[in-house]
Write an enzyme that holds these catalytic residues in place. Structure first.
Site, PDB file in Angstrom:
ATOM      1  N   TYR A  12      26.078 -10.958 -23.303  1.00  0.00           N
ATOM      2  CA  TYR A  12      26.886 -12.137 -23.002  1.00  0.00           C
ATOM      3  C   TYR A  12      26.641 -13.228 -24.040  1.00  0.00           C
ATOM      4  O   TYR A  12      27.583 -13.855 -24.538  1.00  0.00           O
ATOM      5  CB  TYR A  12      26.549 -12.637 -21.593  1.00  0.00           C
ATOM      6  CG  TYR A  12      27.262 -13.893 -21.176  1.00  0.00           C
ATOM      7  CD1 TYR A  12      28.646 -13.895 -20.979  1.00  0.00           C
ATOM      8  CD2 TYR A  12      26.563 -15.082 -20.981  1.00  0.00           C
ATOM      9  CE1 TYR A  12      29.309 -15.059 -20.598  1.00  0.00           C
ATOM     10  CE2 TYR A  12      27.215 -16.236 -20.596  1.00  0.00           C
ATOM     11  CZ  TYR A  12      28.589 -16.221 -20.411  1.00  0.00           C
ATOM     12  OH  TYR A  12      29.232 -17.375 -20.036  1.00  0.00           O
TER      13      TYR A  12
ATOM     14  N   GLU B 170      32.763 -20.052 -12.760  1.00  0.00           N
ATOM     15  CA  GLU B 170      31.816 -21.175 -12.808  1.00  0.00           C
ATOM     16  C   GLU B 170      31.741 -21.859 -11.444  1.00  0.00           C
ATOM     17  O   GLU B 170      30.668 -22.307 -11.029  1.00  0.00           O
ATOM     18  CB  GLU B 170      32.223 -22.185 -13.889  1.00  0.00           C
ATOM     19  CG  GLU B 170      32.106 -21.689 -15.314  1.00  0.00           C
ATOM     20  CD  GLU B 170      30.683 -21.461 -15.799  1.00  0.00           C
ATOM     21  OE1 GLU B 170      29.733 -21.859 -15.081  1.00  0.00           O
ATOM     22  OE2 GLU B 170      30.513 -20.885 -16.889  1.00  0.00           O
TER      23      GLU B 170
ATOM     24  N   TRP C 220      23.578 -17.851 -13.135  1.00  0.00           N
ATOM     25  CA  TRP C 220      24.736 -17.226 -13.766  1.00  0.00           C
ATOM     26  C   TRP C 220      24.626 -15.706 -13.767  1.00  0.00           C
ATOM     27  O   TRP C 220      25.628 -15.007 -13.685  1.00  0.00           O
ATOM     28  CB  TRP C 220      24.912 -17.764 -15.192  1.00  0.00           C
ATOM     29  CG  TRP C 220      26.049 -17.133 -15.922  1.00  0.00           C
ATOM     30  CD1 TRP C 220      25.982 -16.385 -17.057  1.00  0.00           C
ATOM     31  CD2 TRP C 220      27.445 -17.181 -15.575  1.00  0.00           C
ATOM     32  NE1 TRP C 220      27.240 -15.962 -17.432  1.00  0.00           N
ATOM     33  CE2 TRP C 220      28.154 -16.448 -16.535  1.00  0.00           C
ATOM     34  CE3 TRP C 220      28.149 -17.785 -14.523  1.00  0.00           C
ATOM     35  CZ2 TRP C 220      29.530 -16.283 -16.503  1.00  0.00           C
ATOM     36  CZ3 TRP C 220      29.532 -17.626 -14.491  1.00  0.00           C
ATOM     37  CH2 TRP C 220      30.213 -16.883 -15.464  1.00  0.00           C
TER      38      TRP C 220
END
Length: 201
Positions: free
Chosen positions: A25, A47, A55
């Site tokens: 990522y 988000e 996350w």
């Protein structure tokens, strides 16, 4: 946390070495310039689901989120009904938070009105708040949680009816989509401006 050197010899932001999923990522997505209404709707939605969580929790479920939310197609999600809400709340592959599910569908309806009027409007709106480039932070701890631009963007998004778009969430969105470059100094992905940008004060 400072940069870490991986097995490939590349220095990366310290957080990139904390999980295998983070490395890809970090290298391929985070801080890369993003465009597209659907693409921004997906990132806004994820988000929003991340709020209060790490996350990595969202990243590991991204494929199931995409399947559950019709690939984050704005028109499709905007048309979700009570049956879809029930389906989502029974889906163990996503975060089953009623407020976040409801906000995602509501946000799709707001986004639908924007992009029906002018395709590209959501992309354009968000990028209008991108700040000038600044020097890379020496350490992750030096990166702010919010900025004046994220506060202003949050205020405007809320004015238009978007939900789960507080200043911290919006700043995370800015980081993820390349509106700001918060790769640490020394990270191979950090792109330093030609001259340091002085801070206010």
């Amino acid at each position: 946390m400072s940069v870490v050197v991986g097995a490939d010899g590349r220095a990366r932001c310290g957080w990139a070495g904390s999980a295998p999923e983070y490395l890809a990522y970090h290298d391929e997505e985070w801080g890369t310039e993003l465009h597209g209404d659907r693409e921004f709707f997906e990132r806004m939605s994820l988000e929003g689901f991340q709020a209060g969580l790490s996350w990595i929790t969202i990243l590991r479920r991204r494929d199931t989120f995409r399947a559950a939310f019709a690939g984050f197609d704005i028109e499709a999600v905007a048309a979700f009904d009570d049956g879809d809400v029930a389906r989502l709340m029974a889906d163990p592959g996503i975060i089953r938070n009623a407020a976040k599910v409801d906000a995602t569908i509501s946000n799709a309806r707001v986004a639908r009105e924007l992009v029906r009027e002018r395709p590209g409007a959501l992309d354009e709106l968000l990028w209008s708040f991108a700040p000038p480039r600044r020097a890379a932070a020496p350490r992750a701890g030096d990166v702010p949680a919010t900025t004046p631009e994220s506060v202003a963007a949050s205020r405007e998004l809320k004015r238009r009816g978007f939900r789960f778009v507080g200043p911290t969430t919006v700043y995370a969105l800015m980081q993820a989509t390349g509106m700001v470059d918060d790769h640490e100094a020394g990270c191979w992905r950090s792109v330093e401006p030609t001259a340091p940008i002085p801070t206010a004060g």
